[in-house]
Design a protein around this motif. Structure first.
Motif, PDB file in Angstrom:
ATOM      1  N   PHE A  81      21.324  25.049 -25.911  1.00 10.38           N
ATOM      2  CA  PHE A  81      21.487  24.292 -27.255  1.00 10.38           C
ATOM      3  C   PHE A  81      21.304  25.847 -28.225  1.00 10.38           C
ATOM      4  O   PHE A  81      21.565  25.144 -29.642  1.00 10.38           O
ATOM      5  CB  PHE A  81      20.070  23.990 -26.963  1.00 10.38           C
ATOM      6  CG  PHE A  81      20.299  22.374 -26.889  1.00 10.38           C
ATOM      7  CD1 PHE A  81      21.061  21.210 -27.484  1.00 10.38           C
ATOM      8  CD2 PHE A  81      19.624  22.108 -25.123  1.00 10.38           C
ATOM      9  CE1 PHE A  81      20.828  19.851 -26.903  1.00 10.38           C
ATOM     10  CE2 PHE A  81      19.837  20.828 -24.907  1.00 10.38           C
ATOM     11  CZ  PHE A  81      21.152  19.729 -25.552  1.00 10.38           C
ATOM     12  N   ALA A  82      20.128  26.536 -28.216  1.00  8.90           N
ATOM     13  CA  ALA A  82      20.577  27.878 -29.328  1.00  8.90           C
ATOM     14  C   ALA A  82      21.776  28.314 -29.483  1.00  8.90           C
ATOM     15  O   ALA A  82      22.308  28.931 -30.223  1.00  8.90           O
ATOM     16  CB  ALA A  82      19.786  28.661 -28.358  1.00  8.90           C
ATOM     17  N   ALA A  83      23.057  28.649 -28.695  1.00 10.44           N
ATOM     18  CA  ALA A  83      24.013  29.292 -28.784  1.00 10.44           C
ATOM     19  C   ALA A  83      24.527  29.191 -29.718  1.00 10.44           C
ATOM     20  O   ALA A  83      25.573  29.871 -30.689  1.00 10.44           O
ATOM     21  CB  ALA A  83      24.678  29.431 -27.421  1.00 10.44           C
ATOM     22  N   PRO A  84      25.097  27.726 -29.883  1.00  9.68           N
ATOM     23  CA  PRO A  84      25.989  26.831 -31.200  1.00  9.68           C
ATOM     24  C   PRO A  84      25.518  27.549 -32.105  1.00  9.68           C
ATOM     25  O   PRO A  84      26.267  28.207 -33.576  1.00  9.68           O
ATOM     26  CB  PRO A  84      26.070  25.790 -30.965  1.00  9.68           C
ATOM     27  CG  PRO A  84      25.386  25.772 -29.973  1.00  9.68           C
ATOM     28  CD  PRO A  84      25.023  26.688 -29.269  1.00  9.68           C
ATOM     29  N   VAL A  90      25.729  33.791 -37.236  1.00  8.87           N
ATOM     30  CA  VAL A  90      25.928  35.152 -37.349  1.00  8.87           C
ATOM     31  C   VAL A  90      27.607  35.816 -37.972  1.00  8.87           C
ATOM     32  O   VAL A  90      27.802  36.127 -38.938  1.00  8.87           O
ATOM     33  CB  VAL A  90      26.127  35.415 -35.986  1.00  8.87           C
ATOM     34  CG1 VAL A  90      26.596  36.604 -35.194  1.00  8.87           C
ATOM     35  CG2 VAL A  90      24.790  36.193 -35.325  1.00  8.87           C
ATOM     36  N   GLU A  91      28.474  34.245 -37.072  1.00 10.73           N
ATOM     37  CA  GLU A  91      29.995  34.026 -38.272  1.00 10.73           C
ATOM     38  C   GLU A  91      29.382  33.681 -39.982  1.00 10.73           C
ATOM     39  O   GLU A  91      30.549  34.336 -40.293  1.00 10.73           O
ATOM     40  CB  GLU A  91      29.756  32.148 -38.008  1.00 10.73           C
ATOM     41  CG  GLU A  91      31.912  33.076 -37.978  1.00 10.73           C
ATOM     42  CD  GLU A  91      32.637  31.622 -37.888  1.00 10.73           C
ATOM     43  OE1 GLU A  91      32.978  30.915 -38.224  1.00 10.73           O
ATOM     44  OE2 GLU A  91      32.439  31.469 -36.346  1.00 10.73           O
ATOM     45  N   LEU A  92      28.746  33.082 -40.515  1.00  8.19           N
ATOM     46  CA  LEU A  92      28.022  32.906 -41.722  1.00  8.19           C
ATOM     47  C   LEU A  92      27.579  33.822 -42.395  1.00  8.19           C
ATOM     48  O   LEU A  92      28.554  34.616 -43.509  1.00  8.19           O
ATOM     49  CB  LEU A  92      26.955  31.739 -41.972  1.00  8.19           C
ATOM     50  CG  LEU A  92      26.530  31.509 -43.189  1.00  8.19           C
ATOM     51  CD1 LEU A  92      28.111  31.160 -44.158  1.00  8.19           C
ATOM     52  CD2 LEU A  92      25.401  30.422 -43.352  1.00  8.19           C
ATOM     53  N   ASP A  94      27.889  37.125 -41.059  1.00  8.43           N
ATOM     54  CA  ASP A  94      29.390  38.088 -41.047  1.00  8.43           C
ATOM     55  C   ASP A  94      30.114  38.001 -42.585  1.00  8.43           C
ATOM     56  O   ASP A  94      31.054  38.871 -42.826  1.00  8.43           O
ATOM     57  CB  ASP A  94      30.833  38.068 -39.851  1.00  8.43           C
ATOM     58  CG  ASP A  94      30.037  38.835 -39.145  1.00  8.43           C
ATOM     59  OD1 ASP A  94      28.276  39.473 -39.067  1.00  8.43           O
ATOM     60  OD2 ASP A  94      29.993  38.809 -37.945  1.00  8.43           O
ATOM     61  N   LEU A  95      31.076  36.440 -42.745  1.00  6.67           N
ATOM     62  CA  LEU A  95      31.198  36.272 -43.860  1.00  6.67           C
ATOM     63  C   LEU A  95      31.187  36.529 -45.395  1.00  6.67           C
ATOM     64  O   LEU A  95      31.229  36.184 -46.210  1.00  6.67           O
ATOM     65  CB  LEU A  95      32.283  34.966 -43.562  1.00  6.67           C
ATOM     66  CG  LEU A  95      32.632  33.746 -43.078  1.00  6.67           C
ATOM     67  CD1 LEU A  95      32.612  32.641 -42.523  1.00  6.67           C
ATOM     68  CD2 LEU A  95      34.442  35.006 -42.841  1.00  6.67           C
ATOM     69  N   GLY A  96      28.919  36.805 -45.276  1.00  3.02           N
ATOM     70  CA  GLY A  96      28.873  37.528 -46.171  1.00  3.02           C
ATOM     71  C   GLY A  96      28.090  36.396 -47.463  1.00  3.02           C
ATOM     72  O   GLY A  96      27.945  36.413 -48.155  1.00  3.02           O
ATOM     73  N   GLY A  97      27.337  35.567 -46.264  1.00  4.11           N
ATOM     74  CA  GLY A  97      26.577  34.665 -46.467  1.00  4.11           C
ATOM     75  C   GLY A  97      25.044  34.917 -46.447  1.00  4.11           C
ATOM     76  O   GLY A  97      24.661  36.294 -46.160  1.00  4.11           O
ATOM     77  N   SER A  98      24.048  34.369 -47.600  1.00 10.13           N
ATOM     78  CA  SER A  98      23.113  35.561 -47.712  1.00 10.13           C
ATOM     79  C   SER A  98      21.724  33.998 -47.761  1.00 10.13           C
ATOM     80  O   SER A  98      21.267  34.922 -47.539  1.00 10.13           O
ATOM     81  CB  SER A  98      23.092  36.456 -48.940  1.00 10.13           C
ATOM     82  OG  SER A  98      23.219  35.223 -50.468  1.00 10.13           O
ATOM     83  N   GLN A  99      22.219  33.366 -47.125  1.00 14.56           N
ATOM     84  CA  GLN A  99      21.236  32.280 -46.742  1.00 14.56           C
ATOM     85  C   GLN A  99      20.074  32.901 -45.377  1.00 14.56           C
ATOM     86  O   GLN A  99      20.741  33.759 -44.706  1.00 14.56           O
ATOM     87  CB  GLN A  99      21.957  31.137 -46.425  1.00 14.56           C
ATOM     88  CG  GLN A  99      22.511  29.705 -47.148  1.00 14.56           C
ATOM     89  CD  GLN A  99      23.143  29.002 -46.842  1.00 14.56           C
ATOM     90  OE1 GLN A  99      22.997  28.958 -45.387  1.00 14.56           O
ATOM     91  NE2 GLN A  99      23.645  28.526 -48.129  1.00 14.56           N
ATOM     92  N   SER A 100      18.934  31.959 -45.384  1.00 18.44           N
ATOM     93  CA  SER A 100      18.178  32.069 -44.715  1.00 18.44           C
ATOM     94  C   SER A 100      18.726  31.391 -43.559  1.00 18.44           C
ATOM     95  O   SER A 100      19.222  30.338 -43.665  1.00 18.44           O
ATOM     96  CB  SER A 100      16.916  32.092 -44.678  1.00 18.44           C
ATOM     97  OG  SER A 100      16.266  30.692 -45.027  1.00 18.44           O
TER      98      SER A 100
END
Length: 170
Positions: A81-84, A90-92, A94-100
């Motif tokens: 359940f935690a993995a997705p 992590v993908e977000l 890596d794309l430069g996202g800065s959200q918590s």
């Protein structure tokens, strides 16, 4: 067994196609219409999933060690359940996202459950449950089938719950 193979294959293909189909709108803003987000449903969904999967595993074992099964199946489910959520975050990032992480959970336009989730669940849960409990099973191959079937059923139910209670649009 062979006479049911075509029917099973068709049923599985139809279920997978239904779970994988979703509309896509590029360059649009996503809005959650409902107050409920997929992560809000995790506690009751996890509880239901544990009941179904623990029951299925116990029925397939000859040595029914309740505490061992509870621990192993719970651990495997928590990981799956935690993995997705973690992979998408992590993908977000890596794309430069800065959200918590909390902001991500609230605003990211994503239903979690789908065919990719079923594959991820099987990749995580199957080794954990099957490798640790297979020696206690009546038949190791039947035990493997039971684990796969229980995961398919619980993923399908979780998919339905998520789509039924969480509404969003582009």
């Amino acid at each position: 067994m062979k006479k049911y193979r075509i029917g099973f294959d068709l049923l599985l293909a139809g279920l997978l196609a239904w779970m994988a189909a979703f509309p896509v709108c590029a360059n649009s803003s996503w809005q959650w219409i409902s107050e409920t987000r997929p992560y809000d449903l995790l506690p009751p969904v996890i509880a239901g999933t544990l009941v179904i999967e623990i029951t299925a595993v116990l029925l397939a074992l000859k040595n029914r060690k309740l505490w061992k099964v509870l621990f192993i199946v719970t651990l495997a489910n928590l990981l799956s359940f935690a993995a997705p959520y973690l992979l998408m975050y992590v993908e977000l990032r890596d794309l430069g996202g800065s959200q918590s992480f909390v902001s991500y959970l609230d605003k990211f336009p994503n239903y979690v459950i789908g065919i990719a989730y079923l594959n991820l669940t099987v990749l995580i849960e199957l080794p954990v449950v099957w490798l640790t409990l297979r020696k206690d099973s009546k038949n190791q191959w039947w035990f493997l089938v039971v684990i796969l079937a229980a995961n398919a059923v619980t993923t399908g139910l979780t998919y339905w719950v998520e789509r039924h209670f969480c509404y969003g649009r582009w």
